[in-house]
Design a protein around this motif. Structure first.
Motif, short mmCIF file in Angstrom:
data_model
loop_
_atom_site.label_atom_id
_atom_site.label_comp_id
_atom_site.label_asym_id
_atom_site.label_seq_id
_atom_site.Cartn_x
_atom_site.Cartn_y
_atom_site.Cartn_z
N VAL A 1 26.10 -0.15 14.91
CA VAL A 1 27.44 0.44 14.99
C VAL A 1 28.42 -0.35 14.13
O VAL A 1 29.23 0.22 13.40
CB VAL A 1 27.92 0.52 16.45
N ASP A 2 28.33 -1.67 14.20
CA ASP A 2 29.19 -2.51 13.36
C ASP A 2 28.95 -2.22 11.88
O ASP A 2 29.90 -2.12 11.09
CB ASP A 2 28.91 -3.99 13.66
N THR A 3 27.68 -2.06 11.50
CA THR A 3 27.33 -1.75 10.11
C THR A 3 27.86 -0.37 9.72
O THR A 3 28.43 -0.20 8.62
CB THR A 3 25.81 -1.80 9.92
N ALA A 4 27.69 0.62 10.60
CA ALA A 4 28.15 1.99 10.30
C ALA A 4 29.67 2.04 10.13
O ALA A 4 30.18 2.75 9.25
CB ALA A 4 27.72 2.93 11.43
N LEU A 5 30.39 1.27 10.93
CA LEU A 5 31.85 1.24 10.81
C LEU A 5 32.27 0.61 9.48
O LEU A 5 33.23 1.08 8.84
CB LEU A 5 32.45 0.48 11.98
N ILE B 1 27.37 17.05 11.95
CA ILE B 1 28.21 17.23 10.75
C ILE B 1 29.29 18.26 11.03
O ILE B 1 30.46 18.08 10.67
CB ILE B 1 27.35 17.63 9.54
N THR B 2 28.91 19.35 11.69
CA THR B 2 29.86 20.41 12.04
C THR B 2 30.95 19.89 12.97
O THR B 2 32.10 20.32 12.90
CB THR B 2 29.13 21.59 12.71
N LYS B 3 30.60 18.94 13.84
CA LYS B 3 31.58 18.37 14.77
C LYS B 3 32.61 17.49 14.07
O LYS B 3 33.63 17.14 14.66
CB LYS B 3 30.85 17.53 15.83
N GLY B 4 32.33 17.11 12.82
CA GLY B 4 33.29 16.34 12.05
C GLY B 4 33.13 14.84 12.13
O GLY B 4 34.11 14.10 12.21
N ILE B 5 31.89 14.36 12.06
CA ILE B 5 31.66 12.92 12.09
C ILE B 5 32.04 12.29 10.76
O ILE B 5 32.08 12.96 9.73
CB ILE B 5 30.19 12.60 12.44
N GLY C 1 47.56 3.41 14.88
CA GLY C 1 47.80 4.67 14.23
C GLY C 1 46.76 5.11 13.24
O GLY C 1 46.88 6.17 12.65
N ASP C 2 45.75 4.31 12.97
CA ASP C 2 44.68 4.74 12.08
C ASP C 2 43.84 5.78 12.78
O ASP C 2 43.64 5.73 13.99
CB ASP C 2 43.80 3.55 11.68
N LYS C 3 43.26 6.69 12.01
CA LYS C 3 42.39 7.73 12.57
C LYS C 3 41.15 7.10 13.17
O LYS C 3 40.54 6.23 12.57
CB LYS C 3 41.99 8.72 11.47
N LYS C 4 40.82 7.51 14.37
CA LYS C 4 39.62 6.98 15.03
C LYS C 4 38.38 7.42 14.27
O LYS C 4 38.21 8.59 13.95
CB LYS C 4 39.56 7.49 16.48
N ILE C 5 37.50 6.48 13.98
CA ILE C 5 36.26 6.79 13.27
C ILE C 5 35.26 7.40 14.25
O ILE C 5 35.04 6.87 15.33
CB ILE C 5 35.67 5.54 12.60
N VAL C 6 34.68 8.51 13.86
CA VAL C 6 33.70 9.20 14.69
C VAL C 6 32.30 8.97 14.10
O VAL C 6 32.04 9.32 12.96
CB VAL C 6 33.99 10.71 14.78
N ILE C 7 31.43 8.37 14.92
CA ILE C 7 30.07 8.07 14.50
C ILE C 7 29.11 9.04 15.17
O ILE C 7 29.11 9.16 16.39
CB ILE C 7 29.66 6.62 14.89
N GLY C 8 28.30 9.71 14.39
CA GLY C 8 27.22 10.52 14.95
C GLY C 8 25.96 9.70 15.05
O GLY C 8 25.66 8.91 14.14
N PHE C 9 25.24 9.84 16.14
CA PHE C 9 24.00 9.07 16.34
C PHE C 9 22.90 10.04 16.74
O PHE C 9 22.90 10.56 17.85
CB PHE C 9 24.21 8.01 17.40
#
Length: 334
Positions: free
Chosen positions: A292-296, A96-100, A40-48
């Motif tokens: 990716v692990d670091t960004a999360l 940023i506009t996409k909501g990352i 139920g946690d919000k999925k984290i969105v990563i921009g690359f």
């Protein structure tokens, strides 16, 4: 009887409103606003924002990032800057506009990318850089010591040309991108070692942007002007393999040593076949996974080091067979 019918109508209306409310909730599969399957946690969105997709190294870097994001239940949105800093700055604004929630950035230019960093800061989005650092401070940089990689290549070149204090010959250097931090470090580290050898001359080739086709064209001209070349040093394996192609066509492979960087499997196979001398390990798949692990961790507010080192090493005839797998684009060191 009329009272009972009235109660049934009210009850039915209430039930329909409850179901309508439930159906309006997004499912886990509906994108960045959904929930992870795990709880139920919000999925984290990563921009690359990736510098380019033309090089196999950067393609593999993205593949590693995608695999790690999928493994950890995050969403990864990748945009290709196509080696264009103006496009990269625009791409970051679009992300940023996409909501990352967090931004991974492989900068096209370490200084000209400031507008992208500023936009992220204004949107309260943390930035993690990968492969190439920026001059501005960010949450973390995930990469390798490219100057040390240049030194390792330099030591190998000296050994191939006769050994420390005895080395002689001419080296052609195929360079990456003009002004790039990786290029400068791989250049400076190599020169730091080789310049100590008075018997070795280095011919610096034009910038070929780490792309094989550009290196082929550049090296054809360089070879014509320097037919007495003894060794080729390229800032990545893709360019080195371009030089190999030209040398093979000129029937000169037996006279010229080749040293590259990255650990591209095609280069490792060439080492096994005796056509290539060495490559300095720079596994992009592992790098993609680490970033990716670091960004999360950054997105979750966890503490991370400012510099996360992906490690390196030398691949030559002594260990090429151990790290080579024909199914992998890049060698995997144990």
């Amino acid at each position: 009887m009329k009272k009972t019918n009235k109660w049934l109508m009210v009850s039915a209306l209430f039930t329909s409103l409850v179901f309508a409310g439930c159906s309006s909730q997004p499912s886990a599969s509906e994108g960045s606003g959904g929930s992870t399957a795990a709880g139920g946690d919000k999925k984290i969105v990563i921009g690359f924002s990736q510098v380019t997709s033309e090089s196999p190294f950067y393609t593999a870097l993205v593949d590693g990032a995608k695999a790690e994001a999928a493994k950890q239940g995050a969403e990864l949105v990748v945009m290709d800057a196509q080696n264009d800093i103006e496009k990269q700055n625009a791409d970051v604004q679009d992300l940023i506009t996409k909501g990352i929630d967090v931004l991974i950035l492989n900068p096209t230019n370490p200084t000209a990318v400031v507008p992208a960093l500023t936009a992220a800061k204004q949107a309260n989005i943390q930035v993690v850089t990968v492969d190439r650092p920026t001059e501005e401070k960010v949450a973390a940089f995930v990469g390798r010591d490219n100057k040390e990689m240049g030194r390792i290549a330099g030591k190998q070149a000296v050994a191939l040309l006769g050994g420390e204090g005895k080395a002689t010959g001419k080296v052609i250097e195929l360079q990456g991108d003009a002004g790039g931090k990786v290029m400068m470090d791989r250049h400076d580290g190599f020169h730091e070692i080789v310049s100590k050898e008075p018997g070795v001359k280095i011919v610096e080739g034009p910038y070929s942007d780490y792309i094989r086709s550009k290196a082929v064209k550049a090296f054809q001209d360089l070879l014509q002007a320097n037919p007495d070349v003894n060794l080729v040093y390229a800032h990545n394996d893709d360019m080195a393999l371009g030089a190999l192609q030209v040398l093979e066509q000129a029937n000169m492979l037996d006279k010229v040593k080749i040293v590259g960087i990255d650990g591209l499997s095609e280069a490792v196979k060439a080492i096994i076949d005796g056509k290539y001398s060495a490559t300095v390990f720079n596994d992009p798949i592992k790098l993609g996974s680490i970033v990716v692990d670091t960004a999360l961790k950054v997105a979750k507010g966890e503490q991370v080091p400012e510099y996360v080192d992906g490690g390196t090493g030398l691949i030559d005839a002594s260990n090429a067979k151990d790290v080579y797998n024909e199914k992998d684009v890049f060698a995997q060191m144990k």
